[in-house]
Enzyme design. Structure first.
Site, PDB file in Angstrom:
ATOM      1  N   LEU A 138      -0.498  -3.668   4.318  1.00  0.00           N
ATOM      2  CA  LEU A 138       0.770  -4.381   4.270  1.00  0.00           C
ATOM      3  C   LEU A 138       1.268  -4.528   5.703  1.00  0.00           C
ATOM      4  O   LEU A 138       1.020  -3.652   6.545  1.00  0.00           O
ATOM      5  CB  LEU A 138       1.815  -3.610   3.445  1.00  0.00           C
ATOM      6  CG  LEU A 138       1.571  -3.457   1.946  1.00  0.00           C
ATOM      7  CD1 LEU A 138       2.646  -2.565   1.333  1.00  0.00           C
ATOM      8  CD2 LEU A 138       1.544  -4.812   1.249  1.00  0.00           C
ATOM      9  N   ASP A 139       1.962  -5.611   5.985  1.00  0.00           N
ATOM     10  CA  ASP A 139       2.544  -5.777   7.305  1.00  0.00           C
ATOM     11  C   ASP A 139       3.523  -4.641   7.587  1.00  0.00           C
ATOM     12  O   ASP A 139       4.089  -4.040   6.663  1.00  0.00           O
ATOM     13  CB  ASP A 139       3.285  -7.105   7.397  1.00  0.00           C
ATOM     14  CG  ASP A 139       2.355  -8.302   7.242  1.00  0.00           C
ATOM     15  OD1 ASP A 139       1.161  -8.158   7.562  1.00  0.00           O
ATOM     16  OD2 ASP A 139       2.825  -9.356   6.797  1.00  0.00           O
ATOM     17  N   LYS A 140       3.765  -4.383   8.854  1.00  0.00           N
ATOM     18  CA  LYS A 140       4.665  -3.305   9.267  1.00  0.00           C
ATOM     19  C   LYS A 140       5.995  -3.366   8.518  1.00  0.00           C
ATOM     20  O   LYS A 140       6.488  -2.362   8.015  1.00  0.00           O
ATOM     21  CB  LYS A 140       4.903  -3.391  10.773  1.00  0.00           C
ATOM     22  CG  LYS A 140       5.965  -2.428  11.290  1.00  0.00           C
ATOM     23  CD  LYS A 140       6.261  -2.652  12.760  1.00  0.00           C
ATOM     24  CE  LYS A 140       7.410  -1.766  13.227  1.00  0.00           C
ATOM     25  NZ  LYS A 140       7.752  -2.000  14.657  1.00  0.00           N
TER      26      LYS A 140
END
Length: 321
Positions: A138-140
């Protein structure tokens, strides 16, 4: 660091006669990926009737197979005592609810303090699994559910399920604009031609399909449910911007903050204080690597998204009066 070897023995069954040695090995030892088994054959760690043979050697059935399993430390990240929100764990998988702001892998600009560091502290044996057991990301600034492989059996199974699109991922997103209906975005994605940190819709990109439906409509924004058919980098963020409904808080694909006309102080404060893309991985469903049964997990919206939705509801009611 190399761990002690363990030796596995088997006999090639007659029904595998005529298959290549690497194919037969994959049938006999399904816990390990074909690429890893092929590498072990080439290294002489997999023997057929006591001999080192080529992966393409044809088997006839009845041969003795000896496999020396050599698990090595796959990653250089160090364990760190970082709190984890563990939704489920067993001998094969860990399901975590990742908070916004937590980077998944160490990298440039983030050498430590990542989810991977936290997982290695929770279970040091993950160092023996490729990429520390992380099979998707998942993106940050995206929150929500991730599954981590805790065994080679689980790693092989989950990678295959992801490749076959058998892992079902559902997201909640808050987007700009009062959407009328849901839909399907079928637009290939690739690296942005001028910004290597971004993705873009490109004719020569990789296939990318997102399904979305309206869950709750507000005066100027919409809560949507997104389901991934493919899992490309930044897929939902790029696709929603592509249909002109970028995610709230997504400065990379949505531009500067847009304050709705007539917004009251509560909504203005909520929007100004929301400093990430409004995206949460709320549901994850896959076949359990051990039982083969479908398992599903859910994670409620995090407090920041709940607070923004509350402000949007107040704004919508006030303007409807």
């Amino acid at each position: 660091m190399t761990e002690p070897e363990s030796r596995l023995n088997a006999t090639v069954p007659v029904e595998l006669a005529g298959r290549r040695f690497d194919q037969a090995l994959a049938e006999l030892f399904p816990d390990y990926s074909r690429s890893r088994l092929t590498a072990w054959i080439k290294d002489g760690a997999a023997l057929l009737d006591g001999e080192s043979v080529a992966p393409r050697r044809i088997v006839h059935g009845g041969e003795a197979v000896a496999l020396s399993v050599r698990m090595e430390r796959e990653i250089g990240a160090e364990p760190e005592a970082i709190a984890l929100d563990i939704v489920h764990e067993d001998a094969d998988v860990i399901v975590v609810n990742k908070p916004p702001g937590l980077v998944v892998h160490p990298g440039a600009g983030n050498p430590a303090g990542t989810l991977q560091n936290a997982l290695l502290h929770h279970d040091p044996k993950l160092a023996e699994i490729p990429r520390g057991g992380i099979v998707h990301r998942l993106d940050k600034d995206t929150s929500g559910l991730m599954v981590i492989a805790r065994s080679m059996r689980a790693h092989t199974s989950l990678v295959e399920q992801l490749s076959a699109r058998d892992v079902h991922r559902q997201y909640a997103a808050i987007v700009y604009g009062a959407m009328v209906a849901g839909g399907r975005v079928d637009a290939p994605l690739g690296r942005h031609p001028h910004d290597r940190l971004k993705q873009a819709v490109r004719e020569d990109g990789r296939e990318a399909v997102t399904h979305y439906r309206v869950r709750e409509r507000f005066r100027t924004m919409t809560l949507v449910e997104c389901r991934l058919e493919t899992g490309r980098t930044h897929q939902i963020r790029v696709h929603m911007a592509h249909v002109r409904h970028p995610l709230v808080g997504d400065s990379q694909y949505g531009g500067l903050l847009k304050l709705p006309k007539g917004a009251g102080p509560e909504l203005v404060a909520a929007l100004r204080g929301f400093r990430r893309q409004a995206l949460h991985a709320e549901r994850l469903e896959f076949l359990h690597p051990a039982s083969g049964e479908t398992v599903a997990f859910e994670a409620a919206l995090p407090p920041d998204m709940q607070a923004l939705l509350a402000a949007l509801r107040v704004d919508t009611r006030e303007h409807a009066a």
